[in-house]
Design a protein around this motif. Structure first.
Motif, mmCIF file in Angstrom:
data_model
loop_
_atom_site.group_PDB
_atom_site.id
_atom_site.type_symbol
_atom_site.label_atom_id
_atom_site.label_comp_id
_atom_site.label_asym_id
_atom_site.label_seq_id
_atom_site.Cartn_x
_atom_site.Cartn_y
_atom_site.Cartn_z
ATOM 1 N N LYS A 29 0.774 -1.418 0.089
ATOM 2 C CA LYS A 29 -0.031 0.314 0.002
ATOM 3 C C LYS A 29 0.733 1.119 -0.416
ATOM 4 O O LYS A 29 1.699 1.268 0.367
ATOM 5 C CB LYS A 29 -1.391 -0.079 1.369
ATOM 6 C CG LYS A 29 -1.974 -1.329 1.363
ATOM 7 C CD LYS A 29 -3.169 -0.898 0.165
ATOM 8 C CE LYS A 29 -4.223 -1.767 0.734
ATOM 9 N NZ LYS A 29 -5.496 -0.800 -0.745
ATOM 10 N N ASN A 101 -15.270 8.409 -11.190
ATOM 11 C CA ASN A 101 -14.683 7.612 -11.102
ATOM 12 C C ASN A 101 -13.123 7.069 -11.534
ATOM 13 O O ASN A 101 -12.176 6.403 -10.303
ATOM 14 C CB ASN A 101 -15.512 6.023 -12.031
ATOM 15 C CG ASN A 101 -16.788 5.910 -11.485
ATOM 16 O OD1 ASN A 101 -17.340 5.852 -10.133
ATOM 17 N ND2 ASN A 101 -17.506 6.020 -12.159
ATOM 18 N N VAL A 104 -11.304 8.709 -8.305
ATOM 19 C CA VAL A 104 -10.605 7.670 -6.621
ATOM 20 C C VAL A 104 -10.412 6.725 -7.650
ATOM 21 O O VAL A 104 -9.713 5.641 -6.142
ATOM 22 C CB VAL A 104 -12.497 7.761 -6.256
ATOM 23 C CG1 VAL A 104 -13.038 6.349 -5.326
ATOM 24 C CG2 VAL A 104 -13.198 8.214 -6.175
ATOM 25 N N ALA A 105 -10.501 5.977 -8.450
ATOM 26 C CA ALA A 105 -9.340 4.679 -8.470
ATOM 27 C C ALA A 105 -8.649 5.124 -8.164
ATOM 28 O O ALA A 105 -7.243 4.075 -7.783
ATOM 29 C CB ALA A 105 -10.073 4.585 -10.098
ATOM 30 N N LYS A 108 -7.386 4.459 -4.399
ATOM 31 C CA LYS A 108 -7.782 2.887 -3.589
ATOM 32 C C LYS A 108 -6.044 1.977 -3.324
ATOM 33 O O LYS A 108 -6.355 1.874 -2.736
ATOM 34 C CB LYS A 108 -8.403 2.054 -4.659
ATOM 35 C CG LYS A 108 -9.430 2.026 -4.752
ATOM 36 C CD LYS A 108 -10.884 1.753 -5.981
ATOM 37 C CE LYS A 108 -11.942 1.796 -6.226
ATOM 38 N NZ LYS A 108 -13.239 1.220 -6.702
ATOM 39 N N GLN A 109 -4.600 2.231 -3.962
ATOM 40 C CA GLN A 109 -3.799 2.038 -3.492
ATOM 41 C C GLN A 109 -3.289 1.700 -2.776
ATOM 42 O O GLN A 109 -2.400 2.211 -1.772
ATOM 43 C CB GLN A 109 -2.902 1.753 -4.579
ATOM 44 C CG GLN A 109 -3.470 0.658 -6.098
ATOM 45 C CD GLN A 109 -2.413 0.575 -6.409
ATOM 46 O OE1 GLN A 109 -1.150 0.800 -6.311
ATOM 47 N NE2 GLN A 109 -2.540 0.117 -7.885
ATOM 48 N N LYS A 144 -18.151 7.810 -3.113
ATOM 49 C CA LYS A 144 -17.426 7.096 -3.605
ATOM 50 C C LYS A 144 -16.402 7.012 -2.084
ATOM 51 O O LYS A 144 -15.808 5.862 -2.121
ATOM 52 C CB LYS A 144 -16.988 6.790 -4.996
ATOM 53 C CG LYS A 144 -18.251 7.442 -6.074
ATOM 54 C CD LYS A 144 -17.065 7.548 -6.994
ATOM 55 C CE LYS A 144 -18.123 7.871 -8.879
ATOM 56 N NZ LYS A 144 -19.339 6.515 -8.122
ATOM 57 N N LEU A 145 -16.289 8.356 -1.766
ATOM 58 C CA LEU A 145 -15.321 7.547 -0.459
ATOM 59 C C LEU A 145 -15.709 7.510 0.165
ATOM 60 O O LEU A 145 -15.055 6.547 1.155
ATOM 61 C CB LEU A 145 -14.104 9.147 -0.291
ATOM 62 C CG LEU A 145 -13.135 9.577 -1.369
ATOM 63 C CD1 LEU A 145 -13.244 11.305 -1.095
ATOM 64 C CD2 LEU A 145 -12.296 8.775 -1.769
ATOM 65 N N LEU A 148 -15.380 3.274 0.674
ATOM 66 C CA LEU A 148 -14.471 2.831 0.427
ATOM 67 C C LEU A 148 -13.594 2.250 1.676
ATOM 68 O O LEU A 148 -13.960 3.265 2.939
ATOM 69 C CB LEU A 148 -12.487 3.599 0.003
ATOM 70 C CG LEU A 148 -13.220 3.884 -1.773
ATOM 71 C CD1 LEU A 148 -11.379 4.970 -2.256
ATOM 72 C CD2 LEU A 148 -12.835 2.736 -2.788
ATOM 73 N N ASN A 150 -10.777 2.067 3.060
ATOM 74 C CA ASN A 150 -9.203 2.456 3.496
ATOM 75 C C ASN A 150 -9.732 4.269 3.726
ATOM 76 O O ASN A 150 -9.185 5.428 3.307
ATOM 77 C CB ASN A 150 -8.426 2.371 2.579
ATOM 78 C CG ASN A 150 -8.688 2.831 1.039
ATOM 79 O OD1 ASN A 150 -9.938 2.969 0.794
ATOM 80 N ND2 ASN A 150 -7.863 3.180 0.354
#
Length: 223
Positions: A29, A101, A104-105, A108-109, A144-145, A148, A150
């Motif tokens: 991560k 999208n 936010v993508a 994600k990591q 969208k957040l 998630l 995380n």
């Protein structure tokens, strides 16, 4: 599960299926990020990067709106124009979803994403910047957040902009002040400063359990 829905452009069958998949190996991560939402620069992160997620209304949509206003209500031509207008708004909404999208993508990591519960709906009424916020995808990004695992959402009343991480004092800033400066000598670009403070407040909250998925973090300013 299948669901029939109606859109301005027609009818669609939305199919949801569950499949067992192997966990993807995406490597370690990345470091945590703080996100500051703004009116002019829509999103600034704690490492200094900034995004403006603007999806403007096309001229064709504005022309359809003017045409509709000139037509006789409830006439055949009125409903034809109204249908075209709804289709145009649907395409605009799809573009905003795509922008949200994609943004936010890219997050994600990261190990943790910390953002604040900003009153985005109130920003639409801000004089001089309301339309800028209206044309952005900020609301969709925030929604969208919150989905998630995380992501952590801080209480909106935490003084992320006022707090000085060097001497712990609070300094109020006007909206036009773009650089945060404190008497102790600390200085930083306003939005970057706020995003880094979000990481600080989140780290301080780790002394007690913190729920994921956009759960509110308690007020940490006391004590």
């Amino acid at each position: 599960n299948a669901r029939l829905v109606r859109r301005a452009s027609g009818y669609y069958l939305l199919v949801t299926s569950l499949t067992k998949t192997e966990e993807e190996s995406i490597g370690p991560k990345l470091e945590p990020l703080g996100l500051d939402f703004g009116i002019k620069t829509h999103i600034t992160v704690s490492d200094g990067r900034a995004w403006s997620l603007v999806v403007k209304e096309p001229e064709s949509l504005k022309r359809l709106q003017r045409k509709l206003n000139r037509q006789t209500k409830h006439s055949n031509n009125y409903y034809k124009t109204l249908d075209r207008l709804h289709r145009s708004y649907e395409r605009l909404s799809n573009k905003k979803n795509e922008a949200a999208n994609q943004f936010v993508a890219t997050l994600k990591q990261h190990e943790t994403i910390v953002f604040q519960d900003e009153n985005l709906s109130g920003w639409h009424k801000t004089r001089g910047f309301g339309r800028t916020v209206q044309h952005s995808a900020l609301g969709r990004v925030k929604a969208k957040l919150r989905t998630l695992d995380n992501a952590v959402m801080l209480d909106r009343f935490l003084p992320t902009t006022q707090y000085c991480p060097s001497c712990s004092s609070l300094n109020k800033l006007g909206l036009s002040t773009r650089v945060y400066s404190c008497e102790c000598g600390y200085s930083e670009q306003r939005d970057v400063h706020a995003a880094r403070n979000m990481l600080f407040f989140h780290a301080k909250s780790n002394n007690s359990p913190v729920e994921r998925g956009g759960a509110l973090v308690e007020d940490l300013t006391s004590g």
